[in-house]
Design a protein around this motif. Structure first.
Motif, PDB file in Angstrom:
ATOM      1  N   THR A 156       0.736  -1.282   0.073  1.00 39.72           N
ATOM      2  CA  THR A 156       0.022   0.062   0.024  1.00 39.72           C
ATOM      3  C   THR A 156       0.843   1.188  -0.013  1.00 39.72           C
ATOM      4  OG1 THR A 156      -1.690   1.210   1.211  1.00 39.72           O
ATOM      5  CG2 THR A 156      -0.170  -0.380   2.550  1.00 39.72           C
ATOM      6  N   GLU A 157       1.996   1.190   0.857  1.00 42.94           N
ATOM      7  CA  GLU A 157       2.701   2.394   0.850  1.00 42.94           C
ATOM      8  C   GLU A 157       3.537   2.632  -0.296  1.00 42.94           C
ATOM      9  OE1 GLU A 157       5.054  -0.704   3.346  1.00 42.94           O
ATOM     10  OE2 GLU A 157       2.932  -0.053   2.688  1.00 42.94           O
ATOM     11  N   THR A 158       3.882   1.551  -1.017  1.00 41.24           N
ATOM     12  CA  THR A 158       4.757   1.834  -2.363  1.00 41.24           C
ATOM     13  C   THR A 158       3.650   2.321  -3.587  1.00 41.24           C
ATOM     14  OG1 THR A 158       5.911  -0.186  -1.834  1.00 41.24           O
ATOM     15  CG2 THR A 158       5.910   0.519  -4.050  1.00 41.24           C
ATOM     16  N   ALA A 159       2.367   1.810  -3.482  1.00 42.38           N
ATOM     17  CA  ALA A 159       1.361   2.197  -4.438  1.00 42.38           C
ATOM     18  C   ALA A 159       1.337   3.703  -4.241  1.00 42.38           C
ATOM     19  CB  ALA A 159       0.181   1.513  -4.145  1.00 42.38           C
ATOM     20  N   ALA A 160       1.088   4.154  -3.055  1.00 42.33           N
ATOM     21  CA  ALA A 160       0.752   5.648  -2.768  1.00 42.33           C
ATOM     22  C   ALA A 160       2.073   6.452  -3.355  1.00 42.33           C
ATOM     23  CB  ALA A 160       0.606   5.765  -1.302  1.00 42.33           C
ATOM     24  N   VAL A 161       3.080   5.887  -2.987  1.00 39.71           N
ATOM     25  CA  VAL A 161       4.255   6.768  -3.511  1.00 39.71           C
ATOM     26  C   VAL A 161       4.436   6.710  -5.218  1.00 39.71           C
ATOM     27  CG1 VAL A 161       6.646   6.823  -3.541  1.00 39.71           C
ATOM     28  CG2 VAL A 161       5.592   6.687  -1.312  1.00 39.71           C
ATOM     29  N   ALA A 162       4.139   5.253  -5.577  1.00 36.36           N
ATOM     30  CA  ALA A 162       4.279   5.563  -7.106  1.00 36.36           C
ATOM     31  C   ALA A 162       3.145   6.165  -7.701  1.00 36.36           C
ATOM     32  CB  ALA A 162       4.049   3.888  -7.347  1.00 36.36           C
ATOM     33  N   LEU A 163       1.929   6.217  -7.345  1.00 35.02           N
ATOM     34  CA  LEU A 163       0.955   6.932  -8.021  1.00 35.02           C
ATOM     35  C   LEU A 163       1.531   8.608  -7.806  1.00 35.02           C
ATOM     36  CD1 LEU A 163      -1.601   6.581  -9.717  1.00 35.02           C
ATOM     37  CD2 LEU A 163      -2.908   6.496  -7.478  1.00 35.02           C
ATOM     38  N   LEU A 164       1.644   8.953  -6.660  1.00 33.85           N
ATOM     39  CA  LEU A 164       2.012  10.349  -6.482  1.00 33.85           C
ATOM     40  C   LEU A 164       2.912  11.001  -7.305  1.00 33.85           C
ATOM     41  CD1 LEU A 164       1.573  10.748  -2.462  1.00 33.85           C
ATOM     42  CD2 LEU A 164       0.184  11.998  -4.314  1.00 33.85           C
ATOM     43  N   THR A 165       3.988  10.025  -7.478  1.00 33.65           N
ATOM     44  CA  THR A 165       5.143  10.299  -8.158  1.00 33.65           C
ATOM     45  C   THR A 165       4.943  10.448  -9.831  1.00 33.65           C
ATOM     46  OG1 THR A 165       6.613   9.206  -6.765  1.00 33.65           O
ATOM     47  CG2 THR A 165       7.526   9.865  -9.049  1.00 33.65           C
ATOM     48  N   VAL A 166       4.124   9.424 -10.280  1.00 36.86           N
ATOM     49  CA  VAL A 166       3.851   9.467 -11.866  1.00 36.86           C
ATOM     50  C   VAL A 166       2.906  10.692 -12.017  1.00 36.86           C
ATOM     51  CG1 VAL A 166       2.644   8.092 -13.354  1.00 36.86           C
ATOM     52  CG2 VAL A 166       3.960   6.980 -12.023  1.00 36.86           C
ATOM     53  N   ALA A 167       1.756  10.879 -11.113  1.00 33.00           N
ATOM     54  CA  ALA A 167       0.650  11.839 -11.281  1.00 33.00           C
ATOM     55  C   ALA A 167       1.595  13.263 -11.252  1.00 33.00           C
ATOM     56  CB  ALA A 167      -0.275  11.837 -10.518  1.00 33.00           C
ATOM     57  N   GLY A 168       2.423  13.114 -10.513  1.00 35.38           N
ATOM     58  CA  GLY A 168       3.166  14.649 -10.125  1.00 35.38           C
ATOM     59  C   GLY A 168       4.133  14.922 -11.308  1.00 35.38           C
ATOM     60  N   PHE A 169       4.580  14.110 -11.766  1.00 35.70           N
ATOM     61  CA  PHE A 169       5.335  14.084 -12.987  1.00 35.70           C
ATOM     62  C   PHE A 169       4.482  14.702 -14.113  1.00 35.70           C
ATOM     63  CE2 PHE A 169       6.945  12.343 -17.098  1.00 35.70           C
ATOM     64  CZ  PHE A 169       8.136  13.186 -17.188  1.00 35.70           C
ATOM     65  N   LEU A 170       3.317  13.940 -14.239  1.00 34.82           N
ATOM     66  CA  LEU A 170       2.521  14.335 -15.378  1.00 34.82           C
ATOM     67  C   LEU A 170       1.939  15.726 -15.313  1.00 34.82           C
ATOM     68  CD1 LEU A 170       0.733  10.763 -16.028  1.00 34.82           C
ATOM     69  CD2 LEU A 170       2.466  11.857 -17.472  1.00 34.82           C
ATOM     70  N   MET A 171       1.907  16.307 -13.905  1.00 30.35           N
ATOM     71  CA  MET A 171       1.198  17.662 -13.796  1.00 30.35           C
ATOM     72  C   MET A 171       2.183  18.645 -13.880  1.00 30.35           C
ATOM     73  SD  MET A 171      -1.093  16.378 -10.703  1.00 30.35           S
ATOM     74  CE  MET A 171      -1.523  18.049  -9.968  1.00 30.35           C
ATOM     75  N   GLY A 172       3.549  18.066 -14.243  1.00 33.61           N
ATOM     76  CA  GLY A 172       4.410  19.386 -14.343  1.00 33.61           C
ATOM     77  C   GLY A 172       4.850  19.617 -12.920  1.00 33.61           C
ATOM     78  N   ARG A 173       5.036  18.969 -11.800  1.00 30.54           N
ATOM     79  CA  ARG A 173       5.366  19.171 -10.486  1.00 30.54           C
ATOM     80  C   ARG A 173       6.800  19.024 -10.256  1.00 30.54           C
ATOM     81  NH1 ARG A 173       1.716  19.224  -5.903  1.00 30.54           N
ATOM     82  NH2 ARG A 173       0.096  20.315  -6.475  1.00 30.54           N
ATOM     83  N   MET A 174       7.580  18.288 -11.039  1.00 25.25           N
ATOM     84  CA  MET A 174       9.101  17.805 -10.981  1.00 25.25           C
ATOM     85  C   MET A 174       9.837  19.177 -11.334  1.00 25.25           C
ATOM     86  SD  MET A 174       8.601  15.504  -9.363  1.00 25.25           S
ATOM     87  CE  MET A 174       7.479  13.685  -9.222  1.00 25.25           C
ATOM     88  N   THR A 175       9.706  20.177 -11.017  1.00 24.22           N
ATOM     89  CA  THR A 175      10.382  21.352 -11.402  1.00 24.22           C
ATOM     90  C   THR A 175      11.122  21.897 -10.227  1.00 24.22           C
ATOM     91  OG1 THR A 175       8.491  22.813 -10.587  1.00 24.22           O
ATOM     92  CG2 THR A 175       8.586  22.158 -12.934  1.00 24.22           C
ATOM     93  N   GLY A 176      11.735  23.181 -10.324  1.00 19.53           N
ATOM     94  CA  GLY A 176      12.485  23.615  -9.333  1.00 19.53           C
ATOM     95  C   GLY A 176      11.798  24.871  -8.251  1.00 19.53           C
ATOM     96  N   PRO A 177      12.441  25.141  -7.290  1.00 20.93           N
ATOM     97  CA  PRO A 177      11.635  25.708  -6.228  1.00 20.93           C
ATOM     98  C   PRO A 177      11.048  27.045  -6.805  1.00 20.93           C
ATOM     99  CG  PRO A 177      13.583  25.155  -5.420  1.00 20.93           C
ATOM    100  CD  PRO A 177      13.855  24.772  -6.833  1.00 20.93           C
ATOM    101  N   GLY A 178      11.573  27.768  -7.839  1.00 25.11           N
ATOM    102  CA  GLY A 178      11.011  28.854  -8.335  1.00 25.11           C
ATOM    103  C   GLY A 178       9.690  28.697  -9.262  1.00 25.11           C
TER     104      GLY A 178
END
Length: 252
Positions: free
Chosen positions: A225-247
């Protein structure tokens, strides 16, 4: 490097802040700061201020608020997690990692396969919020995720505003690779739902579908369950353009 101190929400409206309890322990025992040193002050709402330690003793510390710093704006496209209540350490680990991955809200859900039940540990919510706050401090966030109290799954699924993209981790769902472009082009809130140990029951998955959730698969392997949560958050975050710099945080 200026060290960060997390204050209770609302404390940043004062020019002088008296710090006691865990905050004092952090300043004196963990950071070992002395009078005259600067600290960055946050309260989890997105505000950031520069402060200076005026004095410190065994009983309390006095911090003077000197100047505002660039804050962390609310995200243009918020990301929420509905997480099925799991065994203590797994839930705590997910809260920590979800905060580090930039989630904006977490709704803890009591599911049919949840082992832990609310009411058995009355101080848990305070502990969970402290875990979120310390994870936010460690990873450099000024705006911490909102953590909702434990409630039945039906209520937790309805907490985030309606509309947007709503995904449910469930066997037999559409592979994430097939809907990447859809998630990337989405608007409004993105809500991700992950079940406890053993996942959601078919009845719970059906309820989620009625509320607008789409079942998705994270691959052929069975994930904890914890792996699924992190994996889904990571994939969705990447697709949403969240893997950016602090600015770039405000553009997410």
């Amino acid at each position: 490097m200026i060290r960060r101190l997390v204050l209770p929400e609302g404390h940043l409206g004062s020019e002088e802040i008296v710090v006691t309890g865990p905050g004092l322990h952090y300043l004196s025992r963990v950071l070992r700061l002395a009078a005259g040193e600067q600290v960055e002050l946050v309260d989890g709402t997105g505000l950031r201020f520069l402060g200076r330690l005026e004095r410190i003793s065994k009983k309390e510390a006095l911090v003077l608020v000197e100047a505002p710093l660039p804050g962390e704006p609310a995200p243009a496209r918020p990301l929420h997690l509905v997480y099925g209540l799991s065994r203590g350490r797994r839930t705590e680990w997910v809260l920590q990692k979800a905060t580090e991955l930039g989630v904006d809200g977490v709704a803890l859900a009591l599911c049919e396969r949840s082992v832990k039940r609310p009411g058995q540990e009355p101080d848990k919510l305070a502990r969970w919020r402290e875990i979120v706050a310390q994870a936010g401090r460690q990873c450099g966030r000024a705006r911490f995720p909102r953590l909702h109290p434990v409630q039945p799954l039906a209520g937790a699924l309805e907490l985030p505003p309606p509309g947007g993209t709503r995904l449910l981790a469930h066997p037999g769902g559409v592979p994430m690779a097939e809907i990447g472009a859809e998630v990337q082009a989405g608007a409004g809130h993105t809500v991700l739902a992950v079940g406890p140990e053993g996942g959601f029951t078919e009845e719970e998955a059906g309820l989620a579908r009625e509320l607008g959730f789409r079942a998705v698969s994270l691959g052929p392997n069975t994930l904890r369950t914890e792996t699924a949560a992190v994996a889904l958050l990571t994939v969705a975050g990447f697709l949403m353009g969240r893997m950016t710099g602090p600015g770039e945080r405000g553009k997410r």
